[in-house]
Design a protein around this motif. Structure first.
Motif, PDB file in Angstrom:
ATOM      1  N   GLU A 256      -8.739  10.677 -38.921  1.00 33.62           N
ATOM      2  CA  GLU A 256      -8.117  10.001 -37.795  1.00 33.62           C
ATOM      3  C   GLU A 256      -7.115  10.893 -37.069  1.00 33.62           C
ATOM      4  OE1 GLU A 256      -6.592   6.527 -39.685  1.00 33.62           O
ATOM      5  OE2 GLU A 256      -8.538   5.508 -39.696  1.00 33.62           O
ATOM      6  N   PHE A 257      -7.121  12.184 -37.409  1.00 31.52           N
ATOM      7  CA  PHE A 257      -6.262  13.177 -36.766  1.00 31.52           C
ATOM      8  C   PHE A 257      -4.796  12.884 -37.032  1.00 31.52           C
ATOM      9  CE2 PHE A 257      -5.472  16.165 -33.029  1.00 31.52           C
ATOM     10  CZ  PHE A 257      -6.123  17.232 -33.628  1.00 31.52           C
ATOM     11  N   GLY A 258      -4.530  12.407 -38.271  1.00 26.46           N
ATOM     12  CA  GLY A 258      -3.156  12.254 -38.705  1.00 26.46           C
ATOM     13  C   GLY A 258      -2.553  13.601 -39.065  1.00 26.46           C
ATOM     14  N   ASP A 259      -1.292  13.589 -39.486  1.00 25.67           N
ATOM     15  CA  ASP A 259      -0.588  14.818 -39.865  1.00 25.67           C
ATOM     16  C   ASP A 259      -0.646  15.018 -41.375  1.00 25.67           C
ATOM     17  OD1 ASP A 259       0.092  15.364 -37.272  1.00 25.67           O
ATOM     18  OD2 ASP A 259       2.250  15.066 -37.514  1.00 25.67           O
ATOM     19  N   TYR A 260      -0.615  16.286 -41.778  1.00 28.10           N
ATOM     20  CA  TYR A 260      -0.535  16.583 -43.210  1.00 28.10           C
ATOM     21  C   TYR A 260       0.158  17.926 -43.413  1.00 28.10           C
ATOM     22  CZ  TYR A 260      -4.867  19.059 -41.966  1.00 28.10           C
ATOM     23  OH  TYR A 260      -5.814  19.850 -41.351  1.00 28.10           O
ATOM     24  N   LEU A 261       1.074  17.924 -44.343  1.00 30.89           N
ATOM     25  CA  LEU A 261       1.671  19.157 -44.830  1.00 30.89           C
ATOM     26  C   LEU A 261       0.713  19.773 -45.837  1.00 30.89           C
ATOM     27  CD1 LEU A 261       5.243  17.755 -45.572  1.00 30.89           C
ATOM     28  CD2 LEU A 261       4.625  19.196 -43.632  1.00 30.89           C
ATOM     29  N   GLY A 262       0.643  21.093 -45.851  1.00 32.04           N
ATOM     30  CA  GLY A 262      -0.185  21.782 -46.837  1.00 32.04           C
ATOM     31  C   GLY A 262       0.653  22.788 -47.599  1.00 32.04           C
ATOM     32  N   ILE A 263       0.789  22.583 -48.915  1.00 34.19           N
ATOM     33  CA  ILE A 263       1.538  23.527 -49.744  1.00 34.19           C
ATOM     34  C   ILE A 263       0.638  24.043 -50.856  1.00 34.19           C
ATOM     35  CG2 ILE A 263       3.769  22.492 -49.198  1.00 34.19           C
ATOM     36  CD1 ILE A 263       3.733  21.181 -51.984  1.00 34.19           C
ATOM     37  N   GLY A 264       0.912  25.277 -51.285  1.00 30.80           N
ATOM     38  CA  GLY A 264       0.088  25.921 -52.295  1.00 30.80           C
ATOM     39  C   GLY A 264      -0.726  27.047 -51.699  1.00 30.80           C
ATOM     40  N   CYS A 265      -1.359  27.821 -52.561  1.00 37.18           N
ATOM     41  CA  CYS A 265      -2.116  29.009 -52.139  1.00 37.18           C
ATOM     42  C   CYS A 265      -3.188  28.659 -51.110  1.00 37.18           C
ATOM     43  CB  CYS A 265      -2.792  29.645 -53.349  1.00 37.18           C
ATOM     44  SG  CYS A 265      -1.666  30.311 -54.565  1.00 37.18           S
ATOM     45  N   GLY A 266      -3.079  29.239 -49.933  1.00 34.85           N
ATOM     46  CA  GLY A 266      -4.100  29.065 -48.910  1.00 34.85           C
ATOM     47  C   GLY A 266      -4.149  27.692 -48.274  1.00 34.85           C
ATOM     48  N   ALA A 267      -3.173  26.826 -48.559  1.00 37.36           N
ATOM     49  CA  ALA A 267      -3.217  25.461 -48.031  1.00 37.36           C
ATOM     50  C   ALA A 267      -3.002  25.446 -46.526  1.00 37.36           C
ATOM     51  CB  ALA A 267      -2.155  24.599 -48.720  1.00 37.36           C
ATOM     52  N   HIS A 268      -3.707  24.551 -45.859  1.00 38.01           N
ATOM     53  CA  HIS A 268      -3.586  24.371 -44.412  1.00 38.01           C
ATOM     54  C   HIS A 268      -2.833  23.078 -44.125  1.00 38.01           C
ATOM     55  CE1 HIS A 268      -6.835  27.286 -42.896  1.00 38.01           C
ATOM     56  NE2 HIS A 268      -6.685  27.498 -44.197  1.00 38.01           N
ATOM     57  N   GLY A 269      -2.120  23.055 -43.014  1.00 40.83           N
ATOM     58  CA  GLY A 269      -1.443  21.847 -42.562  1.00 40.83           C
ATOM     59  C   GLY A 269      -1.671  21.629 -41.085  1.00 40.83           C
ATOM     60  N   LYS A 270      -1.502  20.378 -40.641  1.00 42.11           N
ATOM     61  CA  LYS A 270      -1.588  20.033 -39.215  1.00 42.11           C
ATOM     62  C   LYS A 270      -0.418  19.111 -38.913  1.00 42.11           C
ATOM     63  CE  LYS A 270      -2.877  16.866 -35.960  1.00 42.11           C
ATOM     64  NZ  LYS A 270      -2.646  15.404 -35.883  1.00 42.11           N
ATOM     65  N   ILE A 271       0.423  19.506 -37.977  1.00 42.00           N
ATOM     66  CA  ILE A 271       1.682  18.809 -37.738  1.00 42.00           C
ATOM     67  C   ILE A 271       1.872  18.538 -36.246  1.00 42.00           C
ATOM     68  CG2 ILE A 271       4.194  18.964 -37.912  1.00 42.00           C
ATOM     69  CD1 ILE A 271       2.833  18.543 -40.590  1.00 42.00           C
ATOM     70  N   THR A 272       2.259  17.300 -35.923  1.00 49.28           N
ATOM     71  CA  THR A 272       2.672  16.925 -34.570  1.00 49.28           C
ATOM     72  C   THR A 272       4.174  17.134 -34.447  1.00 49.28           C
ATOM     73  OG1 THR A 272       0.922  15.254 -34.450  1.00 49.28           O
ATOM     74  CG2 THR A 272       2.762  15.049 -32.893  1.00 49.28           C
ATOM     75  N   LEU A 273       4.592  17.892 -33.460  1.00 44.69           N
ATOM     76  CA  LEU A 273       6.014  18.098 -33.188  1.00 44.69           C
ATOM     77  C   LEU A 273       6.389  17.230 -31.987  1.00 44.69           C
ATOM     78  CD1 LEU A 273       6.215  21.970 -33.655  1.00 44.69           C
ATOM     79  CD2 LEU A 273       6.813  20.181 -35.304  1.00 44.69           C
ATOM     80  N   ALA A 274       7.041  16.102 -32.278  1.00 42.33           N
ATOM     81  CA  ALA A 274       7.274  15.106 -31.241  1.00 42.33           C
ATOM     82  C   ALA A 274       8.191  15.629 -30.143  1.00 42.33           C
ATOM     83  CB  ALA A 274       7.856  13.837 -31.865  1.00 42.33           C
ATOM     84  N   ALA A 275       9.278  16.299 -30.528  1.00 44.48           N
ATOM     85  CA  ALA A 275      10.250  16.756 -29.537  1.00 44.48           C
ATOM     86  C   ALA A 275       9.643  17.765 -28.578  1.00 44.48           C
ATOM     87  CB  ALA A 275      11.471  17.346 -30.239  1.00 44.48           C
ATOM     88  N   GLN A 276       8.784  18.652 -29.102  1.00 45.97           N
ATOM     89  CA  GLN A 276       8.161  19.683 -28.261  1.00 45.97           C
ATOM     90  C   GLN A 276       6.841  19.216 -27.649  1.00 45.97           C
ATOM     91  OE1 GLN A 276       9.380  20.070 -31.342  1.00 45.97           O
ATOM     92  NE2 GLN A 276      10.040  22.178 -31.753  1.00 45.97           N
ATOM     93  N   GLN A 277       6.361  18.023 -28.044  1.00 45.49           N
ATOM     94  CA  GLN A 277       5.097  17.500 -27.541  1.00 45.49           C
ATOM     95  C   GLN A 277       3.968  18.524 -27.734  1.00 45.49           C
ATOM     96  OE1 GLN A 277       4.149  14.179 -25.887  1.00 45.49           O
ATOM     97  NE2 GLN A 277       5.681  13.971 -27.524  1.00 45.49           N
ATOM     98  N   LYS A 278       3.831  18.989 -28.977  1.00 48.63           N
ATOM     99  CA  LYS A 278       2.749  19.905 -29.279  1.00 48.63           C
ATOM    100  C   LYS A 278       2.299  19.708 -30.729  1.00 48.63           C
ATOM    101  CE  LYS A 278       5.562  23.943 -30.621  1.00 48.63           C
ATOM    102  NZ  LYS A 278       5.849  25.371 -30.343  1.00 48.63           N
TER     103      LYS A 278
END
Length: 377
Positions: A256-278
């Motif tokens: 659903e194109f939500g946000d996720y932090l990714g921690i650990g070796c090679g982990a990917h994350g996708k983050i919405t930055l509300a203040a910067q609108q990006k």
């Protein structure tokens, strides 16, 4: 305008007993004793460095993947989850999944991981057939998989998933259906059933096995879909089937194109930055040696606005439900009209139905998602 979606956390534990020939994930064969305490310490420091991305949201879900996270003992998993909770509050309905393999529960049983805070187990069975497990390089046999699933069913988790593959080397329809029937008899609330694909940088890519032909693959898929429905499993995503109320919250947030932090070796994350609108994507250092040395961050990349429609659709079209136009606007910050030309081309091909407030794939569209995505490239 971009709105903050739910926030999930992916935690990567990169070690396995041995590397499977089909696996292209960032995993490393275990050599000697694992640095469990040191790695958990590094994960919590990595998370601390990402705290600015939280933006006052609770964690919607956590997924501990790999690799084989069940190589870590329950005490360390519990310490990890307690450390995460000290940094970010948990949603009252949080789902916390850990991947496990039938042959790697050396440290603790399922009860211990539940007491450590895990609410859901995803177990990598892949097949119950001895010859197929050997070809896939799995370290368990069908009997061990069955016993592990029975123990899991008795461990009082909120839910559990069994992973199955189809389209395996030399597999026919009857063998694929036997795996489904065997898994369903163990009564998992959730089943992942997906086709084996040959990926670059794997042993199977350099030494390709003989897979069923396209006609056999189609027959396996269509017949398997029908049988899973008869058994009470509703397909809600391309390769995910669940009994009512047991869809995976974590994976749904991805699609659903939500946000996720990714921690650990090679982990990917996708983050919405509300203040910067990006929207930005993060990647962490891939190799355990560098990660354990404290070099967590590798790259942070902004997602260009012109790429957002395709990125959204590549995720969202995996789900079987219609796409609300309001969801597209909230998750991308773009007007829904940007998708209309491509969707209209999909209508002409019999792939899409356009409603006032949503787009829905036709039955044909669900089978030709890549063709529809091509209209937005």
């Amino acid at each position: 305008m971009l709105q903050l979606p739910p926030l999930s956390l992916y935690i990567h534990i990169p070690w396995c007993v041995r590397k499977c020939p089909y696996c292209d994930f960032n995993s490393h064969a275990q050599h000697g004793e694992l640095p469990q305490q040191q790695y958990v310490d590094a994960l919590l420091q990595d998370l601390q460095a990402d705290k600015a991305y939280v933006q006052q949201r609770p964690l919607h879900s956590i997924f501990i993947g790999g690799g084989t996270p069940s190589l870590f003992d329950a005490d360390q998993i519990g310490r990890l989850l307690a450390g995460v909770r000290r940094q970010i509050p948990f949603d009252k309905q949080i789902e916390i999944t850990m991947e496990a393999n039938p042959g790697t529960l050396e440290h603790d049983d399922f009860d211990a991981y539940r007491q450590a805070g895990i609410t859901r187990i995803s177990m990598g069975v892949q097949s119950f057939a001895a010859d197929k497990l050997q070809i896939l390089g799995r370290i368990h046999n069908g009997h061990e998989a069955t016993n592990a699933a029975k123990a899991l069913a008795q461990a009082d988790y909120q839910s559990f998933n069994l992973d199955l593959m189809h389209g395996l080397p030399g597999q026919n329809l009857q063998q694929a259906l036997h795996d489904i029937e065997t898994a369903a008899a163990l009564n998992p609330p959730h089943l992942s059933w997906y086709q084996l694909t040959i990926e670059p940088n794997t042993l199977f890519h350099s030494r390709p096995p003989q897979l069923p032909d396209d006609e056999a693959l189609w027959q396996i898929y269509r017949t398997g879909q029908q049988r899973l429905a008869e058994l009470g499993y509703r397909q809600y995503e391309i390769s995910a089937y669940a009994k009512p109320g047991y869809e995976c919250r974590h994976n749904r947030n991805y699609w659903e194109f939500g946000d996720y932090l990714g921690i650990g070796c090679g982990a990917h994350g996708k983050i919405t930055l509300a203040a910067q609108q990006k929207i930005v994507r993060t990647i962490k250092v891939k190799h355990p040696k560098g990660y354990l040395a404290g070099q967590y961050h590798y790259q942070t990349n902004p997602v260009n606005s012109e790429d957002l429609p395709l990125e959204y659709l590549m995720n969202r079209l995996r789900l079987m439900r219609p796409i609300p136009k309001a969801e597209f606007e909230a998750r991308t910050g773009l007007p829904a009209r940007m998708l209309e030309p491509g969707m209209q081309r999909g209508v002409a091909k019999g792939l899409v139905i356009v409603h006032d407030d949503s787009w829905a794939l036709t039955d044909k569209g669900h089978y030709f998602v890549n063709e529809l995505l091509g209209e937005f490239c």
